[in-house]
Design a protein around this motif. Structure first.
Motif, PDB file in Angstrom:
ATOM      1  N   SER A   1      59.784 -38.433 -41.648  1.00 29.05           N
ATOM      2  CA  SER A   1      59.035 -38.487 -40.396  1.00 29.05           C
ATOM      3  C   SER A   1      59.147 -39.882 -39.789  1.00 29.05           C
ATOM      4  O   SER A   1      59.884 -40.739 -40.293  1.00 29.05           O
TER       5      SER A   1
ATOM      6  N   ARG B   1      54.976 -38.542 -36.979  1.00 28.85           N
ATOM      7  CA  ARG B   1      55.502 -37.370 -36.273  1.00 28.85           C
ATOM      8  C   ARG B   1      56.800 -36.920 -36.934  1.00 28.85           C
ATOM      9  O   ARG B   1      57.689 -37.724 -37.209  1.00 28.85           O
ATOM     10  N   ARG B   2      56.887 -35.621 -37.188  1.00 29.62           N
ATOM     11  CA  ARG B   2      58.089 -35.050 -37.787  1.00 29.62           C
ATOM     12  C   ARG B   2      59.098 -34.686 -36.708  1.00 29.62           C
ATOM     13  O   ARG B   2      58.794 -34.718 -35.513  1.00 29.62           O
ATOM     14  N   ALA B   3      60.286 -34.305 -37.164  1.00 33.08           N
ATOM     15  CA  ALA B   3      61.351 -33.951 -36.219  1.00 33.08           C
ATOM     16  C   ALA B   3      60.977 -32.733 -35.387  1.00 33.08           C
ATOM     17  O   ALA B   3      61.427 -32.593 -34.244  1.00 33.08           O
ATOM     18  N   ASP B   4      60.148 -31.826 -35.958  1.00 31.83           N
ATOM     19  CA  ASP B   4      59.748 -30.624 -35.208  1.00 31.83           C
ATOM     20  C   ASP B   4      58.580 -30.883 -34.261  1.00 31.83           C
ATOM     21  O   ASP B   4      58.080 -29.950 -33.616  1.00 31.83           O
ATOM     22  N   GLY B   5      58.117 -32.124 -34.184  1.00 35.91           N
ATOM     23  CA  GLY B   5      57.039 -32.472 -33.274  1.00 35.91           C
ATOM     24  C   GLY B   5      55.648 -32.424 -33.874  1.00 35.91           C
ATOM     25  O   GLY B   5      54.689 -32.895 -33.251  1.00 35.91           O
ATOM     26  N   SER B   6      55.487 -31.858 -35.065  1.00 35.48           N
ATOM     27  CA  SER B   6      54.166 -31.807 -35.692  1.00 35.48           C
ATOM     28  C   SER B   6      53.736 -33.211 -36.111  1.00 35.48           C
ATOM     29  O   SER B   6      54.572 -34.069 -36.399  1.00 35.48           O
ATOM     30  N   GLU B   7      52.434 -33.411 -36.150  1.00 37.43           N
ATOM     31  CA  GLU B   7      51.909 -34.744 -36.420  1.00 37.43           C
ATOM     32  C   GLU B   7      50.970 -34.740 -37.623  1.00 37.43           C
ATOM     33  O   GLU B   7      50.318 -33.740 -37.918  1.00 37.43           O
TER      34      GLU B   7
END
Length: 691
Positions: free
Chosen positions: A639, A657-663
Motif C-alpha cells: 500500500s 491506501r491500496r492499489a484498489d483505492g481502499s483505505e
C-alpha cells in the motif's frame, strides 16, 4: 529413596522414582540451558523449567543452576557442600518435618572444581509467590487483587509456617516472600540452599528469620508475629529492630553493589555464564572470543581495560577514521535537514517487510510453513562462512527461492576468518558459487563495530570487503551490502562509507539498527527517535563516497526476558506483548519514512528474541510478535502511506491506501489512548501502548 550416580563429567543423587531411561543422556540435557521450556529467574543463578523423561513418563521439572566460580565459591563447595547439595539435603529435611517443598528429583555436580551444580525438583504449575500478596497488602489494593484471600488468616498462617520450620530445627536464613509459594494444598518453601539443618534456634535467630519477610504495615506485622508465637510473645521489639535493620541493609547493599559492579566492569572482564566456553588457552586479547550457542552470537572474554589497550594500539587507524567522519559531517548534516523538511510531503510506498532465518534442522518443513504463514516476501538467510558444510542452508535457500521469495544472504565474520584472509576468500568463493542461483544480494560483515565479532579496526573490515567484492562481483547481478554497523553508532557508518579504498563500494547501505536500549521505538537517543535515525542513515548514504543512497535495515528485534538466550542484558529485555507492539511501530516508523527499502526481523525461530518460540523439538509456539507481524504484512504491504492525520500528540494516525483505492488507518499512542473520530475510513489495525 535416593541413589548416587556417576556419569562422565558429572556426579550426584537422584530419587529412584524419577530415574530416567538413559541417565547419562538426561544429565547432559538437564544441564544444558538450551533445553529450557521457560525461564523463571535470570541473574547470578539461572532457574528454568524443562521436561524430564523418566521411566514412568515425562515430568516437568525446575532446574536451578548454581555457579561455583572463584576461590570463595570453590572453598565453600569443598567444605560445606555445593549449593545444589545443600538444597537437596534441606528439601529432604523439610519434607521429613511434615512441611511442603517441591519434591526433590536430582542434584547434579560437575566434576570440575569450578564447574556448575544443579538442583532439580518438580514444577508446581499453579504456584503463586507470596511476594505478590505482600506487595498488594503493603500498597493497599489486596482486596481488589486477591478478593478470595483472608489477609489476617494468611499472615497468621505465614507466621505459623515459620514456627513449624524452627521447631523442626531448621533455620531457613532466607525466609522471604519470594521463597514461599502459595498453592491450593498449602504453602511451599523453596530456595533452601542457605538453610541450616538440626539446629536449636535462639530467640535472636528466630527473630532474624522473621525479620526478612517484607511485612511493612504495623498492624500486619502484629498479625504475622502473633501467628508465629500462637501464645505468649517474645522478642517483639527485637523483631522490629531487626526488620528495620534488614530493610536498611538491603538498600545499602543495592547501592554498594551498583558502585562495585561499575568498578569491576572497568577493570575486570564480566563473568561469563557457565554455559559459555572459556577463551582459548594463551589467546591474545584480540582473540579471546568464543561462540555462545544460546544467544547465537559471539562472546568477548576480554575486559574493558584489555579492549582499551587494543584501541590505543590502533590509534593511528582510529584517528584516520575520525578525520574521515569530520570531513563528511557538513554534507551529512545538510542532507539530513533537507530530508527532515521533505518528510511527509508526498506519499510513500510501504513495502520491504522482511524476516531473517537460519536453518531449523529439527523440522525444516515447519520453518518453511512459518515463512509461508507470515507472508513476508523478503527473506534474509544468515550463512556462517566459518562452517565447512552449507548443505542445510542451500536446501533452505532452494525451497525459499522456489516460492518466489527475494533472498538476501548475510555473511558474518569471526576472528579466525579476519586473521586468515585466504580462508575467508575461499569460503566466499564457495558461497558465491552455491547461492547466487537463489539470490544475488550479499551483506558482507556483521556488527563490525563490536570486537566480539572479530573486527578491531576498520582496516580489517575493508580487507574482508575487498576480497569479497573481487570474488562475488564475478557473478552477474550481484549486489554487495554493508558496512552492517550495529546500533546507533553512525560515526562507524560514515567512516566506512567515506574511506578512500579501492574496491570499497556498497550497492546498498545495511545497518543493524537496534533501538531496544531506549525501550519503545519512539524514545529518543541524542534527540533522535527511530524515524530520525533512519533519516540520518539515509543522509549518510546519500552523501557517501562508497555507496548509493539505498538503505536497508538487515537486523532488528527486542530481546525477551528469557535468560541467557536473550542477546542483551536484563535491563533492555521486554515481555512478549511489548515486543509485538514495538515491532509494529518500528516497521511503521522505519518503512513509513521512505528512507529504507527493507527491514528484517532477526529471526524467525529462536529463544530469547525470535518470532516463534521453540518450546520443544517438534513444538513451535507463535509469539504475539509473529501474529502482529503477519497482520501488518497482510494489511499494509504494497500500500501507500498517503497522509498523517492531525491528532493530538502523542497519538498518531496514518492513512494508507491500496492499489484498489481502499483505505486503512493505523493508529497508536505512546501514552494514554486518545479518542479520535474517524469518518468514512475503515480502521484495520490499531495499537496502543504506554512507554
Amino acid at each position: 529413596m535416593s541413589e548416587a550416580f556417576d556419569v562422565p563429567g558429572w556426579a550426584g543423587e537422584i530419587d529412584r522414582d524419577y530415574r530416567p531411561v538413559d541417565l547419562e543422556a538426561e544429565v547432559r540435557r538437564l544441564t544444558d540451558p538450551g533445553s529450557s521450556l521457560k525461564t523463571l529467574h535470570w541473574g547470578r543463578n539461572y532457574l528454568y523449567v524443562t521436561r524430564m523423561e523418566t521411566v514412568q513418563g515425562p515430568v516437568d521439572v525446575v532446574v536451578k543452576q548454581f555457579r561455583n566460580q572463584g576461590t570463595k565459591a570453590r572453598l565453600n563447595r569443598k567444605w560445606k557442600g555445593s549449593k545444589a547439595e545443600r538444597s537437596w539435603n534441606a528439601a529432604r529435611a523439610v519434607l521429613d518435618a511434615g512441611l511442603l517443598t517441591p519434591a526433590p528429583v536430582m542434584r547434579i555436580e560437575s566434576v570440575e572444581p569450578e564447574g556448575p551444580s544443579f538442583y532439580i525438583c518438580l514444577q508446581l504449575p499453579d504456584a503463586l509467590e507470596a511476594r505478590y500478596v505482600l506487595r498488594a497488602a503493603n500498597a493497599g489494593p489486596e482486596r481488589e487483587q486477591f478478593p478470595h484471600l483472608d489477609l489476617p488468616v494468611f499472615l497468621a498462617d505465614l507466621g505459623r509456617l515459620a514456627r513449624k520450620l524452627h521447631e523442626a530445627r531448621i533455620w531457613f536464613r532466607d525466609f522471604t516472600s519470594g521463597n514461599v509459594l502459595l498453592c491450593p494444598d498449602g504453602m511451599y518453601l523453596v530456595d533452601l540452599n542457605r538453610a541450616r539443618i538440626g539446629k536449636d534456634l535462639t530467640l535472636s535467630e528466630r527473630v532474624r528469620d522473621l525479620s526478612r519477610m517484607p511485612v511493612l504495615k504495623p498492624e500486619h506485622q502484629k498479625l504475622f508475629f502473633q501467628g508465629y508465637w500462637d501464645g505468649p510473645e517474645r522478642g517483639w521489639r527485637l523483631y522490629l529492630r531487626y526488620h528495620r535493620a534488614f530493610l536498611q541493609k538491603n538498600r545499602t547493599k543495592q547501592r554498594v553493589r551498583g558502585a562495585t559492579r561499575k568498578v569491576k566492569e572497568l577493570f575486570l572482564p564480566r563473568k561469563a555464564h557457565v554455559h559459555i566456553p572459556e577463551a582459548p588457552s594463551g589467546a591474545s586479547v584480540r582473540d579471546r572470543i568464543v561462540w555462545d550457542h544460546l544467544s547465537d552470537q559471539p562472546h568477548q572474554h576480554a575486559g574493558r581495560l584489555d579492549k582499551l589497550r587494543v584501541r590505543l594500539a590502533d590509534t593511528s587507524s582510529h584517528v584516520g577514521e575520525a578525520a574521515t567522519v569530520v570531513a563528511a559531517l557538513p554534507r551529512i548534516v545538510s542532507r539530513y535537514r533537507q530530508l527532515r523538511r521533505e518528510l511527509r510531503q508526498q506519499p510513500v510506498p510501504f513495502h520491504g517487510c522482511g524476516v531473517a532465518v537460519r536453518p531449523w534442522p529439527d523440522d525444516p518443513a515447519a520453518l518453511l510453513g512459518l515463512v509461508d504463514e507470515l507472508g513476508a516476501r523478503h527473506v534474509l538467510v544468515r550463512l556462517h562462512p566459518w562452517d565447512e558444510d552449507h548443505s542445510s542452508e542451500e536446501e533452505l535457500a532452494r525451497e525459499l527461492h522456489a516460492r518466489g521469495l527475494e533472498l538476501t544472504f548475510a555473511l558474518p565474520q569471526n576472528r579466525d576468518l579476519v586473521r586468515d584472509l585466504p580462508r575467508w576468500r575461499r569460503s566466499v568463493e564457495e558461497i558465491g558459487a552455491r547461492f547466487t542461483p537463489y539470490g544475488t544480494r550479499f551483506q558482507i560483515g556483521q556488527a563490525i563495530n563490536r570486537s566480539k565479532w572479530g573486527i578491531w579496526n576498520l582496516g580489517e573490515y575493508v580487507r574482508l570487503v575487498q576480497e569479497s567484492a573481487d570474488v562475488l562481483r564475478r557473478h552477474p547481478g550481484v549486489e554487495i551490502l554493508g558496512p552492517s554497523v550495529i546500533d546507533f553508532e553512525y560515526h562507524a557508518v560514515a567512516a566506512a562509507l567515506n574511506l578512500r579504498r579501492p574496491g570499497l563500494h556498497f550497492d546498498a547501505v545495511s545497518a543493524l539498527l537496534y533501538v531496544d536500549r531506549r525501550g519503545a521505538p519512539e524514545n529518543p537517543q541524542v534527540g533522535l527517535d527511530t524515524e530520525g535515525k533512519v533519516l540520518l542513515l539515509k543522509a549518510i548514504a546519500d552523501t557517501a563516497r562508497n555507496s548509493t543512497g539505498r538503505c536497508w535495515i538487515t537486523e532488528v528485534n527486542w530481546p525477551l526476558r528469557e535468560g541467557p538466550h536473550s542477546p542483551a542484558g536484563r535491563a533492555v529485555s521486554v515481555g512478549e506483548d511489548e515486543a509485538a507492539d514495538y515491532l509494529v511501530r518500528y516497521y511503521l516508523l522505519a518503512l513509513g519514512s521512505g528512507a529504507v527499502e527493507r527491514v528484517f526481523w532477526w529471526q524467525m525461530i529462536a529463544k530469547g528474541y525470535g518470532l516463534v518460540d521453540p518450546v520443544g523439538p517438534k513444538e513451535l509456539r507463535r509469539r504475539p510478535a509473529f501474529h502482529a507481524f503477519r497482520d501488518l504484512i497482510r494489511e499494509l504491504e504494497g500500500s501507500r502511506l498517503e497522509a498523517v492525520l492531525p491528532v493530538p500528540a502523542p497519538a498518531r494516525l496514518w492513512l494508507f491506501r491500496r492499489a484498489d483505492g481502499s483505505e486503512t488507518v493505523v493508529g497508536w499512542s505512546t501514552a494514554a489512548p486518545t479518542r479520535v473520530p474517524l469518518r468514512g475510513v475503515e480502521v484495520k489495525h490499531a495499537t496502543s501502548s504506554s512507554s
